[in-house]
Scaffold this active site. Sequence first.
Site, mmCIF file in Angstrom:
data_model
loop_
_atom_site.group_PDB
_atom_site.id
_atom_site.type_symbol
_atom_site.label_atom_id
_atom_site.label_comp_id
_atom_site.label_asym_id
_atom_site.label_seq_id
_atom_site.Cartn_x
_atom_site.Cartn_y
_atom_site.Cartn_z
ATOM 1 N N TRP A 103 12.369 -16.795 -5.066
ATOM 2 C CA TRP A 103 12.586 -18.244 -5.014
ATOM 3 C C TRP A 103 11.891 -18.994 -6.134
ATOM 4 O O TRP A 103 12.230 -20.111 -6.434
ATOM 5 C CB TRP A 103 12.104 -18.782 -3.656
ATOM 6 C CG TRP A 103 13.221 -18.849 -2.677
ATOM 7 C CD1 TRP A 103 14.061 -17.842 -2.348
ATOM 8 C CD2 TRP A 103 13.621 -19.994 -1.915
ATOM 9 N NE1 TRP A 103 14.963 -18.275 -1.407
ATOM 10 C CE2 TRP A 103 14.713 -19.586 -1.121
ATOM 11 C CE3 TRP A 103 13.148 -21.301 -1.804
ATOM 12 C CZ2 TRP A 103 15.351 -20.451 -0.244
ATOM 13 C CZ3 TRP A 103 13.781 -22.161 -0.921
ATOM 14 C CH2 TRP A 103 14.881 -21.737 -0.162
ATOM 15 N N TYR A 141 14.395 -10.637 -8.100
ATOM 16 C CA TYR A 141 14.769 -11.651 -7.098
ATOM 17 C C TYR A 141 13.570 -12.497 -6.676
ATOM 18 O O TYR A 141 12.446 -12.000 -6.626
ATOM 19 C CB TYR A 141 15.351 -10.939 -5.872
ATOM 20 C CG TYR A 141 15.713 -11.879 -4.755
ATOM 21 C CD1 TYR A 141 16.920 -12.550 -4.778
ATOM 22 C CD2 TYR A 141 14.835 -12.113 -3.696
ATOM 23 C CE1 TYR A 141 17.256 -13.430 -3.756
ATOM 24 C CE2 TYR A 141 15.171 -12.986 -2.678
ATOM 25 C CZ TYR A 141 16.388 -13.644 -2.713
ATOM 26 O OH TYR A 141 16.710 -14.517 -1.719
HETATM 27 P P1 PGD Z 1 8.311 -16.070 -2.378
HETATM 28 O O1 PGD Z 1 7.092 -15.990 -1.536
HETATM 29 O O2 PGD Z 1 8.991 -17.388 -2.472
HETATM 30 O O3 PGD Z 1 9.291 -14.991 -1.773
HETATM 31 O O4 PGD Z 1 11.261 -13.739 -1.051
HETATM 32 P P2 PGD Z 1 10.611 -14.341 -2.377
HETATM 33 O O5 PGD Z 1 10.255 -13.224 -3.269
HETATM 34 O O6 PGD Z 1 11.500 -15.404 -2.926
HETATM 35 O O7 PGD Z 1 7.971 -15.493 -3.797
HETATM 36 C C1 PGD Z 1 8.129 -16.183 -4.989
HETATM 37 C C2 PGD Z 1 7.027 -15.750 -5.929
HETATM 38 O O8 PGD Z 1 7.260 -16.372 -7.185
HETATM 39 C C3 PGD Z 1 5.636 -16.181 -5.489
HETATM 40 O O9 PGD Z 1 4.763 -15.084 -5.491
HETATM 41 C C4 PGD Z 1 5.211 -17.228 -6.518
HETATM 42 O O10 PGD Z 1 3.835 -17.201 -6.842
HETATM 43 C C5 PGD Z 1 6.025 -16.846 -7.718
HETATM 44 N N1 PGD Z 1 6.343 -18.007 -8.580
HETATM 45 C C6 PGD Z 1 6.581 -19.263 -8.180
HETATM 46 N N2 PGD Z 1 6.850 -20.054 -9.246
HETATM 47 C C7 PGD Z 1 6.780 -19.258 -10.338
HETATM 48 C C8 PGD Z 1 6.974 -19.491 -11.732
HETATM 49 O O11 PGD Z 1 7.287 -20.569 -12.196
HETATM 50 N N3 PGD Z 1 6.826 -18.423 -12.574
HETATM 51 C C9 PGD Z 1 6.495 -17.186 -12.105
HETATM 52 N N4 PGD Z 1 6.388 -16.205 -12.992
HETATM 53 N N5 PGD Z 1 6.298 -16.939 -10.784
HETATM 54 C C10 PGD Z 1 6.449 -17.966 -9.914
HETATM 55 C C11 PGD Z 1 11.836 -14.545 -0.095
HETATM 56 C C12 PGD Z 1 12.812 -13.693 0.731
HETATM 57 O O12 PGD Z 1 12.111 -12.934 1.723
HETATM 58 C C13 PGD Z 1 13.858 -14.483 1.388
HETATM 59 S S1 PGD Z 1 14.613 -15.738 0.470
HETATM 60 C C14 PGD Z 1 14.299 -14.207 2.637
HETATM 61 S S2 PGD Z 1 15.418 -15.245 3.406
HETATM 62 C C15 PGD Z 1 13.925 -12.998 3.372
HETATM 63 N N6 PGD Z 1 13.498 -13.259 4.701
HETATM 64 C C16 PGD Z 1 12.938 -12.281 5.420
HETATM 65 C C17 PGD Z 1 12.956 -12.228 6.872
HETATM 66 O O13 PGD Z 1 13.520 -13.103 7.540
HETATM 67 N N7 PGD Z 1 12.316 -11.197 7.466
HETATM 68 C C18 PGD Z 1 11.717 -10.220 6.775
HETATM 69 N N8 PGD Z 1 11.111 -9.234 7.430
HETATM 70 N N9 PGD Z 1 11.683 -10.251 5.421
HETATM 71 C C19 PGD Z 1 12.275 -11.226 4.717
HETATM 72 N N10 PGD Z 1 12.231 -11.214 3.356
HETATM 73 C C20 PGD Z 1 12.991 -12.127 2.530
#
Ligand code: PGD
Length: 753
Positions: free
Chosen positions: A96, A94
């Site tokens: 973004w 999972y």
């Molecule tokens: P991101 O930081 O967006 O978080 O969780 P998510 O895992 O989506 O992580 C994306 C990762 O993908 C980054 O490390 C980035 O470097 C990597 N990445 C980006 N582009 C690429 C690519 O092209 N290739 C590769 N291989 N990697 C890439 C988000 C999630 O967290 C979400 S959506 C929600 S809504 C939740 N919210 C909460 C919350 O409200 N409260 C708590 N305590 N925890 C939450 N967690 C959740």
Amino acid sequence: MLARGRDIKVVPHPDDPDPSGLLGNIPAAASHRARIARPMVRRGWLERGAAPGERRGRDEFVAVSWSRALDLVAAELRRCYGGYGPRAIFGGSYGWASAGRFHDAQSQIHRFLNLAGGYVRSVNSYSSGAATVILPHILGPQGAAAGNTVSWAELVSESALVLAFGGMALKNNDVGGGGTSRHIARERLRQARDRGIEFHLIGPIRDDMPTEIEATWHPIRPGTDVALMLGLAHTLVTEGRNDRAFLDRFCVGWEVFEDYLLGRHDGQPKDPAWAAAICGIPADEITALARRAAGRRSLVTCSQSLQRAEHGEQPVWMGVVLAAVLGQIGLAGGGFAYALGSTANTGKPALAVPVPTLPKGRNSVADFIPVARLSDMLLHPGEPFDYNGQRLNYPEIRLVYWAGGNPFHHHQDLNRLRRAFARPDTVIVHESAWTATARNADVVLPATITLEREDIGAAAGDPLLVAMHRAVTPFGEARDDYEIFTGLAERLGLAEQFTEGRSPRQWLQYLYDSTRRALLERSTAAPDFEQFWESGELVLPTLSSDGGIVRAFRRDPDVAPLPTASGKVEICSEIIASFDYPDCPGHPMWLPPSEGAGSPAAARFPLQLVANQPATRLHSQLDFGATSQAAKVSGREPVRINPHDAAARNIRDGDIVRLYNDRGACLAGAVLSDALRPGVIQLSTGAWYDPDDPAAERPLCVHGNPNVLTRDTGTSRLAQGCTGQLSLVEIERFDGPPPPVKAFDPPPGAAGT
Ligand code: PGD
């Protein structure tokens, strides 16, 4: 081509009325020391072979060539598929990832693993885990029945009063899945305000609604919105202000629910006095609010944050019921809207043509987990779990493959996740930077970032199709996820199926043509790929916002029934009742949370932590960037605390503080603010996890990741959604020399590679 580093300047789109400050994080990404330059393998895994073990996350890394790394991964995939079958591979992966339809890491990994033999997948999202499952039972699928049925335009022109449960924080409107070209929330809210629309912010944090909207702030105790909604409904019913005709014709289950509301069986009317004792809003304020909402075009909105907590299904369900009691469901600008004001693209008109999408093929494995049950799956293989009326079993996972997500950011109770990550034989991660997930892997394959590749940008709710040109050359030896999977596919004899003979540019052309054909079919002029690529963007046609299935239902429920079991709004659901889940009964109810005011844990941990979305970065992404760094306090994530709570603990603005509970502890930098209800502290998600001693069982995160404190439990047996938003903690001043933040330094063995 631009040089990397200091020459990079990111400018917003000229037509964006309210550009996001998050753009400021991007320039640093091109060459930050946290970037991963070469394929890296954990020494223990390389020398002693694949096996479960505690060394993950604390071993040193060894740089290897790309061909060696791909050989190792291909061999490990062969071993696991051959020895244990595809049910042993977790590719839930999972996250973004980044904007761009072709290089979308999730699409790439799922396409590859489908071809390689299949994988255990995850369903739903951390964003909307509870709502996605409850809404189809009570109103209809989220997208069709609650996401866009009331548009921003309609709110501005038709609504009279908005009850914004959880607010409409502008920081959340900065981001939308796939990207956004126009940030319109501030402008629409202003227009609504200028039209005299009355806004009520119901939430513990005042700036969850922009100040200029002059909303009335009802600083509710976190996690108690259902009690307030019941108190409002009680007033409406007992004062005869409810729309009985609507409830009879358009809903099922009113009588049973009314018994509960009026306390006919349990002797407890859910009246404003009862609600006030739970939610902290005075009873006369509740009564007055109900009277204001009655008889006008009232809209009940429910933010995503509300359902990201224990019993998160209930505020969504009760929000729908409150809108039904008001008789507003299906009217223009009235009724119920889920997540309007929670993401940039909610409430915008839908596109008239599909956006380009990479085909992902078919998964031969039926097994799945609700996405937030990750640690449970790894720690309890073979054990049963409940989900939406089904009794399922956790598979036994040998290999975890992640691309485009950061579970050490997004998952709850990180100390438990560390134990879970010790279970599989192998963890493979594609990452551009040394996130905690990369540090906890066995094989780390360096991925490019958006600036370093060509793509097409598009999002379901945004009209701009963007030709994303490459801006800089890849960092170090980083490769696109597509190129990495192509290298693996070659080794597994799947290259032809995976690439279909196309280069990345040919894929862009192919994907663009599907949207172009749809445009031509509706006689809309569409440039060919070369013209599109050269002009840089294409505005796609949109559909008019017509209120969707809910409006059609309101016009004639016999002709256009809702896609629920009864065809009506389900105030009671026989299906949910038949599941017999005490944590999600057959109609909405106030269910006290395990960690709330008055719970046993509150005696030792009296502060309610709100771990919400950050204002200075997208989740954990680019935490090293300028916008994110500017908000840190002595290099730590800021924690906001009400001055009364701070004074009681002798904490001053700018102090380094320690937050703790039985699950873990972290440091943060104190920011005193009266925008928080007393008793509430706020530490946003996304500071990179930084354990002071990776070998300890429950190390201190010296940087401020709130997920060391959050509880790893599902919303209920119905949806099993993420509950990271709320937990109980205590906070104290941290005296003495603070340990250094090392989150952005490469791990042992990786520096200087
Ligand atoms: P991101 O930081 O967006 O978080 O969780 P998510 O895992 O989506 O992580 C994306 C990762 O993908 C980054 O490390 C980035 O470097 C990597 N990445 C980006 N582009 C690429 C690519 O092209 N290739 C590769 N291989 N990697 C890439 C988000 C999630 O967290 C979400 S959506 C929600 S809504 C939740 N919210 C909460 C919350 O409200 N409260 C708590 N305590 N925890 C939450 N967690 C959740």
